[in-house]
Design a protein around this motif. Structure first.
Motif, mmCIF file in Angstrom:
data_model
loop_
_atom_site.group_PDB
_atom_site.id
_atom_site.type_symbol
_atom_site.label_atom_id
_atom_site.label_comp_id
_atom_site.label_asym_id
_atom_site.label_seq_id
_atom_site.Cartn_x
_atom_site.Cartn_y
_atom_site.Cartn_z
ATOM 1 N N TYR A 504 3.397 -1.117 -1.937
ATOM 2 C CA TYR A 504 2.169 -1.843 -2.268
ATOM 3 C C TYR A 504 1.242 -1.940 -1.060
ATOM 4 C CZ TYR A 504 -1.038 -5.560 -3.505
ATOM 5 O OH TYR A 504 -2.187 -6.279 -3.732
ATOM 6 N N GLU A 505 1.803 -2.241 0.108
ATOM 7 C CA GLU A 505 0.991 -2.418 1.293
ATOM 8 C C GLU A 505 0.273 -1.127 1.684
ATOM 9 O OE1 GLU A 505 4.081 -5.441 1.037
ATOM 10 O OE2 GLU A 505 4.125 -3.266 0.936
ATOM 11 N N ARG A 506 0.909 0.011 1.493
ATOM 12 C CA ARG A 506 0.346 1.282 1.943
ATOM 13 C C ARG A 506 -0.509 1.976 0.883
ATOM 14 N NH1 ARG A 506 4.931 4.866 4.712
ATOM 15 N NH2 ARG A 506 3.072 6.125 5.153
ATOM 16 N N THR A 507 -0.275 1.673 -0.388
ATOM 17 C CA THR A 507 -0.984 2.423 -1.437
ATOM 18 C C THR A 507 -1.718 1.550 -2.442
ATOM 19 O OG1 THR A 507 0.904 2.500 -2.981
ATOM 20 C CG2 THR A 507 0.804 4.191 -1.264
ATOM 21 N N GLY A 508 -1.300 0.298 -2.610
ATOM 22 C CA GLY A 508 -1.911 -0.551 -3.633
ATOM 23 C C GLY A 508 -1.238 -0.423 -4.980
ATOM 24 N N CYS A 509 -0.176 0.396 -5.089
ATOM 25 C CA CYS A 509 0.574 0.531 -6.338
ATOM 26 C C CYS A 509 1.692 -0.508 -6.393
ATOM 27 C CB CYS A 509 1.193 1.926 -6.453
ATOM 28 S SG CYS A 509 -0.001 3.246 -6.648
ATOM 29 N N ARG A 510 2.120 -0.818 -7.598
ATOM 30 C CA ARG A 510 3.216 -1.761 -7.784
ATOM 31 C C ARG A 510 4.325 -1.081 -8.580
ATOM 32 N NH1 ARG A 510 3.066 -7.699 -10.793
ATOM 33 N NH2 ARG A 510 5.246 -8.235 -10.416
ATOM 34 N N VAL A 511 5.574 -1.321 -8.166
ATOM 35 C CA VAL A 511 6.729 -0.799 -8.897
ATOM 36 C C VAL A 511 7.067 -1.792 -10.003
ATOM 37 C CG1 VAL A 511 9.146 -0.115 -8.757
ATOM 38 C CG2 VAL A 511 7.616 0.351 -6.844
ATOM 39 N N ILE A 512 7.060 -1.318 -11.264
ATOM 40 C CA ILE A 512 7.345 -2.218 -12.382
ATOM 41 C C ILE A 512 8.703 -1.950 -13.006
ATOM 42 C CG2 ILE A 512 4.911 -2.559 -12.922
ATOM 43 C CD1 ILE A 512 5.262 -0.614 -15.257
ATOM 44 N N ALA A 532 18.434 7.916 -3.472
ATOM 45 C CA ALA A 532 17.595 9.120 -3.492
ATOM 46 C C ALA A 532 17.413 9.660 -4.898
ATOM 47 C CB ALA A 532 18.197 10.187 -2.589
ATOM 48 N N GLU A 533 18.415 9.491 -5.761
ATOM 49 C CA GLU A 533 18.339 10.035 -7.121
ATOM 50 C C GLU A 533 17.628 9.097 -8.096
ATOM 51 O OE1 GLU A 533 22.357 8.000 -6.595
ATOM 52 O OE2 GLU A 533 21.048 9.359 -5.466
ATOM 53 N N ASP A 534 17.218 7.915 -7.637
ATOM 54 C CA ASP A 534 16.509 6.977 -8.510
ATOM 55 C C ASP A 534 15.101 7.484 -8.819
ATOM 56 O OD1 ASP A 534 18.699 5.353 -8.429
ATOM 57 O OD2 ASP A 534 17.846 3.905 -7.012
ATOM 58 N N ARG A 535 14.527 6.901 -9.839
ATOM 59 C CA ARG A 535 13.120 7.154 -10.151
ATOM 60 C C ARG A 535 12.413 5.818 -10.313
ATOM 61 N NH1 ARG A 535 11.793 11.614 -14.531
ATOM 62 N NH2 ARG A 535 13.284 10.526 -15.854
ATOM 63 N N LEU A 536 11.173 5.771 -9.830
ATOM 64 C CA LEU A 536 10.383 4.552 -9.881
ATOM 65 C C LEU A 536 9.260 4.699 -10.896
ATOM 66 C CD1 LEU A 536 9.922 3.965 -6.035
ATOM 67 C CD2 LEU A 536 11.752 3.076 -7.497
ATOM 68 N N VAL A 537 8.972 3.628 -11.614
ATOM 69 C CA VAL A 537 7.791 3.581 -12.482
ATOM 70 C C VAL A 537 6.755 2.743 -11.753
ATOM 71 C CG1 VAL A 537 6.850 2.914 -14.713
ATOM 72 C CG2 VAL A 537 9.188 3.782 -14.572
ATOM 73 N N ILE A 538 5.636 3.389 -11.372
ATOM 74 C CA ILE A 538 4.603 2.709 -10.598
ATOM 75 C C ILE A 538 3.350 2.530 -11.443
ATOM 76 C CG2 ILE A 538 5.464 3.573 -8.400
ATOM 77 C CD1 ILE A 538 3.158 5.633 -8.452
ATOM 78 N N VAL A 539 2.554 1.535 -11.094
ATOM 79 C CA VAL A 539 1.305 1.283 -11.791
ATOM 80 C C VAL A 539 0.236 0.986 -10.748
ATOM 81 C CG1 VAL A 539 1.814 -1.167 -12.046
ATOM 82 C CG2 VAL A 539 0.166 -0.096 -13.584
ATOM 83 N N GLY A 540 -0.977 1.432 -11.021
ATOM 84 C CA GLY A 540 -2.086 1.189 -10.109
ATOM 85 C C GLY A 540 -3.347 1.828 -10.635
ATOM 86 N N THR A 541 -4.431 1.670 -9.911
ATOM 87 C CA THR A 541 -5.668 2.360 -10.265
ATOM 88 C C THR A 541 -5.484 3.852 -10.037
ATOM 89 O OG1 THR A 541 -6.559 2.166 -8.031
ATOM 90 C CG2 THR A 541 -7.053 0.375 -9.569
ATOM 91 N N ASP A 542 -6.408 4.652 -10.538
ATOM 92 C CA ASP A 542 -6.352 6.096 -10.308
ATOM 93 C C ASP A 542 -6.302 6.396 -8.816
ATOM 94 O OD1 ASP A 542 -6.566 7.266 -13.015
ATOM 95 O OD2 ASP A 542 -8.458 6.208 -13.045
ATOM 96 N N ARG A 547 -3.285 7.891 -3.958
ATOM 97 C CA ARG A 547 -2.922 7.564 -2.587
ATOM 98 C C ARG A 547 -1.400 7.556 -2.416
ATOM 99 N NH1 ARG A 547 -4.918 2.670 -2.391
ATOM 100 N NH2 ARG A 547 -7.035 3.501 -2.384
ATOM 101 N N PHE A 548 -0.690 7.061 -3.428
ATOM 102 C CA PHE A 548 0.776 7.055 -3.390
ATOM 103 C C PHE A 548 1.315 8.482 -3.357
ATOM 104 C CE2 PHE A 548 4.875 7.434 -5.385
ATOM 105 C CZ PHE A 548 5.613 6.370 -4.887
#
Length: 561
Positions: A504-512, A532-542, A547-548
């Motif tokens: 969040y601090e570096r990109t403005g995205c949030r992991v939900i 390393a094998e995990d996957r994240l669901v992120i949300v943010g502006t375009d 940026r992420f």
């Protein structure tokens, strides 16, 4: 009035000429800066004060490599390092001058855009896209989809190429152009050539019969013709935009949800706007107790046109707030009923549709489907469906259309300045009216919200999202949404906790949500270690999601529904 002749005003110059002017200004500023620094250094560090003109001469000799300074040698390390830096920057300026200024201006050499293309495979060929090309190309880059844009406008093609986009100049009605765009290895062709769409489709089919063709048109009545010609799918962004505006307006009279995205079984994400009269209006996020009352989680919120991820707990929910929420379908429906209570409607209250172009007609058709909601239409030109003929940005015209008693106005005019003025006038004439606006420029969305609009959609954003949906086979949250959801690899964060990831601090995205060994978890512990094998669901502006992807060098993956 400007004192400059028309022929040399910056706004009237070509991009190349403006570049030369900016280059000369920048070079002058750079040399003068170096001169002041060098002159100060000679006096303070070297103990050899001299005139500013002597320093200017030495800086010029050093940067142009015609000499390395009559003042050499220098005794102090700082001055030696500064002179070396001037020498290196002078070489860089020389290369820039040769490539961008000297060759095009003095030799008349043509820019070979084809030579700028990297090898293409499994890419998309885009023909004559005129709905703000940068919005679509940025959308494709965010999805990790390679492309080549074909433009018959040479200046536009060069401008896009200069900005880093993969663009070439050529006619999409010529087979050779598609061969230059490597159509043999392309995954799809997107054509947006207006009346030349049919010609373009036939040209593509003559070159390659099995490639997927996605056609954009502003005339939805041509859908059958374009499909019969050879298009695999036909997209009408303006019609869809009008329908979405109208459905959003109709949601004031129903709690039905629209544009939800399924992340996993039992987990959906959507945007819910808070209407006037809602129990949530005027309460802070903290005191709204949305999770306790409905089971839905507030992921973010659009407040005063700005997206907060996560929202400030003390931020006050207003009538124009849009909540980004996650949860199961029942929880979201319950929140929808709370945020958008079915508003009582007086006998005369209805919908005003301002502008009856493609967008306005599509919106009107949705309103008329409701049957019991009266609609009044305004257009500058008379027609069978026009109730009031006049300028939609005129107080008298709006009053004649019954704006003071209406519940909703759909501003569907193509001119953004007119749309903004209409929104301001509508709000002044009826403070309680819901204002939904179509914008032609994606960058003008924030302006419309500040002008008093409750909901805004832009044609370029809708178009890009619809194309992305056709290519990717799924929606990132809906063509009308202003945010993006993506599932990405967690490899860059392996061994770190969510709190340590700095996402969040570096990109403005949030992991939900986090997926581990096929199981999706939405109750995230900040101290949980990421594998390393995990996957994240992120949300943010375009912009935040882009940026992420750039910051952590990862590619998005489709969200399986």
């Amino acid at each position: 009035m400007s004192l400059l002749p028309r022929s040399i005003r910056t706004g009237d110059l070509s991009r190349r000429h403006r570049l030369v002017i900016y280059y000369l200004i920048g070079l002058t500023a750079l040399v003068l800066t170096y001169t002041v620094i060098y002159n100060t250094g000679m006096s303070v560090l070297e103990g050899r004060p001299q005139s500013i003109f002597r320093s200017f001469q030495t800086v010029t000799e050093t940067m142009t490599t015609t000499g390395y300074g009559a003042d050499s040698p220098w005794e102090t390390p700082i001055m030696n390092l500064f002179v070396v830096f001037m020498q290196l920057s002078g070489i860089g300026v020389g290369f820039f001058t040769l490539r961008v200024i000297v060759i095009p201006l003095f030799t008349g050499a043509e820019v070979d855009l084809d030579s700028r293309l990297s090898p293409k495979n499994d890419h998309v060929v885009i023909c004559e896209y005129d709905r703000d090309s940068a919005v679509l190309l940025d959308e494709l880059e965010q999805l990790g989809i390679d492309y080549v844009l074909i433009s018959s406008d040479e200046e536009e093609a060069i401008d896009l190429s200069d900005e880093g986009y993969s663009a070439i100049h050529g006619s999409p009605q010529e087979e050779a152009t598609f061969e230059r765009a490597s159509i043999a290895s392309a995954r799809a062709v997107i054509t947006d050539a207006d009346e030349a769409n049919v010609d373009t489709i036939l040209t593509v089919r003559s070159v390659r019969s099995d490639v997927e063709i996605i056609t954009l048109t502003d005339d939805s009545t041509l859908r059958d013709v374009l499909l019969a010609t050879g298009a695999d799918s036909v997209v009408s962004p303006r019609a869809v935009l009008g329908q979405r505006l109208a459905r959003k307006a109709m949601s004031l009279y129903t709690s039905e949800l629209h544009d939800t995205v399924g992340i996993a079984e039992g987990l959906e994400v959507t945007e819910i706007s808070v209407s006037r009269g809602s129990p949530l209006e005027g309460t802070s996020i903290r005191n709204s107790r949305i999770r306790e009352r409905t089971g839905a989680n507030v992921v973010g919120a659009w407040i005063d046109g700005e997206l907060q991820l996560p929202p400030d707990p003390d931020a006050v929910i207003g009538a124009n707030t849009v909540l980004l929420v996650s949860g199961d379908h029942e929880a979201l429906e319950e929140l929808g009923e709370t945020a958008r209570p079915v508003r009582p409607r007086g006998r005369e209250e209805g919908v005003v549709v301002a502008g009856l172009g493609e967008v306005g007609r599509a919106a009107l058709s949705v309103v008329e489907e409701e049957g019991d909601i009266p609609a009044t239409t305004i257009d500058i030109d008379d027609g069978p469906e026009v109730d009031v003929v006049g300028d939609v940005s005129s107080r008298d015209t709006l009053r004649e259309a019954g704006i003071e008693d209406a519940g909703v106005i759909l501003v569907c005019v193509p001119n953004d300045s007119t749309a903004l003025l209409t929104a301001v006038l509508a709000r002044s004439l009826n403070p309680d009216i819901e204002i939904l606006v179509r914008m032609s420029d994606a960058k003008a969305t924030t302006k419309a919200l500040r002008a008093g609009a409750d909901y805004v959609l832009s044609v370029p954003r809708i178009s890009a999202r619809m194309v992305a949906r056709e290519l990717r086979g799924e929606e990132v949250l809906g063509a009308g949404s202003q945010i993006r959801i993506d599932r990405v690899s967690a490899e860059p964060f392996a061994g770190k906790t969510l709190a340590e990831s700095g996402i969040y601090e570096r990109t403005g995205c949030r992991v939900i949500a986090l997926e581990h060994e096929g199981e999706l978890t939405t109750s995230l512990d900040p101290d949980r270690t990421i594998a390393a094998e995990d996957r994240l669901v992120i949300v943010g502006t375009d912009e935040a999601v882009q940026r992420f992807l750039t910051t952590f060098d990862v590619s998005p993956r489709p969200i399986e529904k």
